[in-house]
Enzyme design. Structure first.
Site, PDB file in Angstrom:
ATOM      1  N   ASP A   1       0.731  -1.402  -0.030  1.00 45.31           N
ATOM      2  CA  ASP A   1       0.237   0.220  -0.360  1.00 45.31           C
ATOM      3  C   ASP A   1       0.653   1.471  -0.036  1.00 45.31           C
ATOM      4  O   ASP A   1       1.730   1.195  -0.181  1.00 45.31           O
ATOM      5  CB  ASP A   1      -1.102  -0.264   1.275  1.00 45.31           C
ATOM      6  CG  ASP A   1      -0.597   0.649   2.750  1.00 45.31           C
ATOM      7  OD1 ASP A   1       1.132   0.393   2.546  1.00 45.31           O
ATOM      8  OD2 ASP A   1      -0.821  -0.128   3.453  1.00 45.31           O
TER       9      ASP A   1
ATOM     10  N   CYS B   1     -14.204 -27.552   6.209  1.00 47.73           N
ATOM     11  CA  CYS B   1     -12.923 -26.842   6.210  1.00 47.73           C
ATOM     12  C   CYS B   1     -11.390 -28.241   5.723  1.00 47.73           C
ATOM     13  O   CYS B   1     -11.865 -29.259   6.699  1.00 47.73           O
ATOM     14  CB  CYS B   1     -12.525 -25.997   6.888  1.00 47.73           C
ATOM     15  SG  CYS B   1     -10.690 -25.347   6.367  1.00 47.73           S
TER      16      CYS B   1
ATOM     17  N   HIS C   1      -6.286 -20.864   9.739  1.00 50.64           N
ATOM     18  CA  HIS C   1      -7.654 -21.295   9.253  1.00 50.64           C
ATOM     19  C   HIS C   1      -8.400 -20.149   9.042  1.00 50.64           C
ATOM     20  O   HIS C   1      -9.093 -19.904   7.637  1.00 50.64           O
ATOM     21  CB  HIS C   1      -8.605 -22.144  10.469  1.00 50.64           C
ATOM     22  CG  HIS C   1      -9.991 -21.858  10.185  1.00 50.64           C
ATOM     23  ND1 HIS C   1     -10.517 -23.640   9.439  1.00 50.64           N
ATOM     24  CD2 HIS C   1     -11.406 -21.262  10.529  1.00 50.64           C
ATOM     25  CE1 HIS C   1     -12.183 -23.294   9.251  1.00 50.64           C
ATOM     26  NE2 HIS C   1     -12.037 -21.878   9.669  1.00 50.64           N
TER      27      HIS C   1
ATOM     28  N   GLY D   1      -0.368   6.253   3.218  1.00 47.66           N
ATOM     29  CA  GLY D   1      -1.185   6.771   3.270  1.00 47.66           C
ATOM     30  C   GLY D   1      -2.364   6.662   3.754  1.00 47.66           C
ATOM     31  O   GLY D   1      -2.532   7.464   4.650  1.00 47.66           O
TER      32      GLY D   1
ATOM     33  N   CYS E   1      -8.570 -27.286   5.920  1.00 47.86           N
ATOM     34  CA  CYS E   1      -6.619 -26.316   5.887  1.00 47.86           C
ATOM     35  C   CYS E   1      -5.720 -27.260   7.008  1.00 47.86           C
ATOM     36  O   CYS E   1      -6.371 -28.357   7.875  1.00 47.86           O
ATOM     37  CB  CYS E   1      -6.858 -25.374   6.877  1.00 47.86           C
ATOM     38  SG  CYS E   1      -7.615 -24.983   8.249  1.00 47.86           S
TER      39      CYS E   1
ATOM     40  N   CYS F   1      -8.113 -27.861  10.667  1.00 45.93           N
ATOM     41  CA  CYS F   1      -9.073 -28.676  10.686  1.00 45.93           C
ATOM     42  C   CYS F   1      -8.377 -30.163  10.406  1.00 45.93           C
ATOM     43  O   CYS F   1      -9.366 -30.599  10.657  1.00 45.93           O
ATOM     44  CB  CYS F   1     -10.108 -28.216   9.650  1.00 45.93           C
ATOM     45  SG  CYS F   1     -10.749 -26.589  10.079  1.00 45.93           S
TER      46      CYS F   1
ATOM     47  N   ASP G   1      -8.586  -7.274  -0.488  1.00 46.24           N
ATOM     48  CA  ASP G   1      -7.601  -7.515   0.707  1.00 46.24           C
ATOM     49  C   ASP G   1      -7.909  -7.470   2.481  1.00 46.24           C
ATOM     50  O   ASP G   1      -9.838  -6.045   2.236  1.00 46.24           O
ATOM     51  CB  ASP G   1      -6.032  -6.381   0.707  1.00 46.24           C
ATOM     52  CG  ASP G   1      -6.393  -4.809   1.697  1.00 46.24           C
ATOM     53  OD1 ASP G   1      -7.300  -4.457   1.066  1.00 46.24           O
ATOM     54  OD2 ASP G   1      -6.650  -5.212   2.811  1.00 46.24           O
TER      55      ASP G   1
HETATM   56 ZN   LIG Z   1      -9.888 -25.184   8.669  1.00 47.50          ZN
END
Ligand SMILES: [Zn+2]
Length: 376
Positions: free
Chosen positions: A89, A309, A340, A92, A311, A314, A271
């Site tokens: 970024d 999930c 996660h 600013g 991930c 998980c 974002d």
């Molecule tokens: Zn997860």
């Protein structure tokens, strides 16, 4: 550089190419403010959770360790060990939100560092120089984020100045990219649309900045306290004036539902600190809505955070264990929760892309836009 592969309504499925790789859009960028993701997550972890673009903050890295240090260490990619695309970024937003005693002039802004009170000057040229030293793939133009609510007169004067600042950013960015020892000579520059909540200012400003032929365009200054519908109305008003062949980035937004609704309005890049910040407060996202893992009802819950999930968290840990880690104030609690939640956001945009590929985005939006805003 950017190709729209498919559209459904205003939603776009695209591919963006920069010096450090190819990005499938719509994309959610993972925020690593100071070259690290808050919650003890490193760039190595980002590889495991589906991150495509890492985002770092110019203001923070300029103050500490200093962009000259990062440059001497070979640029931000090498410094933080992330070889994928990086967006920085402009500084600013932090100059206007974090620092005290700021003074805005045509040349730029003088402000006091939030770390030690040191007086610092940053204008369009300084912001471009810092981002060039960091060597990011996408640099953002230096702009003013006006406070919400703003008067029409102030917002008008501010976005006129932000336009003049963008002209200076473009000139300085071109000069820096042409230097023989630039860290990333293929760095791109995105312009930022401002104009507070005034649709006529937003449209005027967008038309003007579109003439400068930046590599992409962002909508800034939203999600700063205005009602969600006002934010959607501004995107709807500005979108027709955003170049169709350039990527579009909605800065700092937002909830899973905001992202689905942003995509539906023609946005490609997002974002937000929300997934990591919520995780640090034990608020976890699931495909059935959000949950607070501190809740008593998870004390003996053997299920993962989200049974849907896949991930790394998980796949291995139970809700009961996560709840225990938060209660015991173990650092691991935050780390697992952040991993996660970021995975969830990256997966969300992946599923949006898949829905667009299959011509099923309207159905995806109907199923999830409201559901993901709910609580378990
Ligand atoms: Zn997860």
């Amino acid at each position: 550089m950017f190709e729209v592969l498919k559209t459904e309504g205003k939603a776009r499925r695209g591919v963006f190419t920069c010096a450090h790789g190819t990005v499938q859009t719509p994309v959610f960028m993972n925020v690593g403010t100071q070259g690290a993701i808050k919650g003890a997550v490193s760039a190595l972890d980002l590889k495991e959770i589906g991150c495509q673009v890492e985002l770092s903050n110019t203001y923070h890295l300029h103050l500490r360790p200093g962009d000259q240090v990062v440059r001497q260490m070979g640029g931000l990619h090498k410094f933080m060990r992330w070889d994928g695309p990086i967006l920085t970024d402009s500084g600013g937003f932090q100059v206007f939100s974090l620092s005290g005693l700021r003074k805005i002039k045509e040349e730029g802004v003088t402000f006091a560092s939030h770390i030690d009170g040191r007086r610092i000057f940053m204008g369009p040229e300084e912001s471009m120089q810092i981002q060039s030293n960091l060597g990011s793939d996408i640099a953002m133009a230096f702009d003013e984020c006006v406070e919400n609510p703003a008067t029409y007169e102030y917002a008008k004067a501010s976005c006129e100045r932000t336009l003049r600042w963008l002209e200076r950013c473009v000139a300085e960015h071109n000069r820096l990219n042409a230097l023989p020892d630039t860290v990333n000579p293929r760095q791109m520059l995105f312009g930022i649309n401002q104009g507070a909540t005034f649709e006529d200012l937003r449209i005027w400003h967008m038309k003007e900045i579109a003439k400068l032929d930046c590599d992409g365009y962002a909508i800034g200054g939203l999600a700063v306290g205005e009602p969600t519908q006002v934010m959607y109305d501004i995107i709807d008003a500005v979108e027709p004036w955003m170049p169709a062949d350039k990527p579009r980035y909605l800065m700092g937004v937002g909830t899973p539902s905001n992202i689905i609704e942003g995509v539906a309005r023609g946005v490609d890049f997002f974002d937000c600190v929300m997934p990591a910040r919520n995780a640090r407060h034990a608020k976890l996202f699931t495909w059935s809505g959000a949950l607070n893992i501190r809740n008593e009802k998870y004390k003996l819950d053997e299920r993962p955070i989200d049974p849907d999930c896949d991930c790394p968290v998980c796949r291995n840990f139970s809700r009961a264990y996560l709840r225990h880690l938060f209660a015991a104030e173990e650092m691991l609690a935050m780390r697992l929760a952040v991993l996660h939640n970021l995975y969830f956001y990256n997966k969300l945009t992946q599923r949006i892309r898949q829905a667009l590929d299959e011509g099923q985005f309207a159905a995806f939006r109907a199923e999830y836009s409201e559901k993901l805003s709910g609580r378990l």
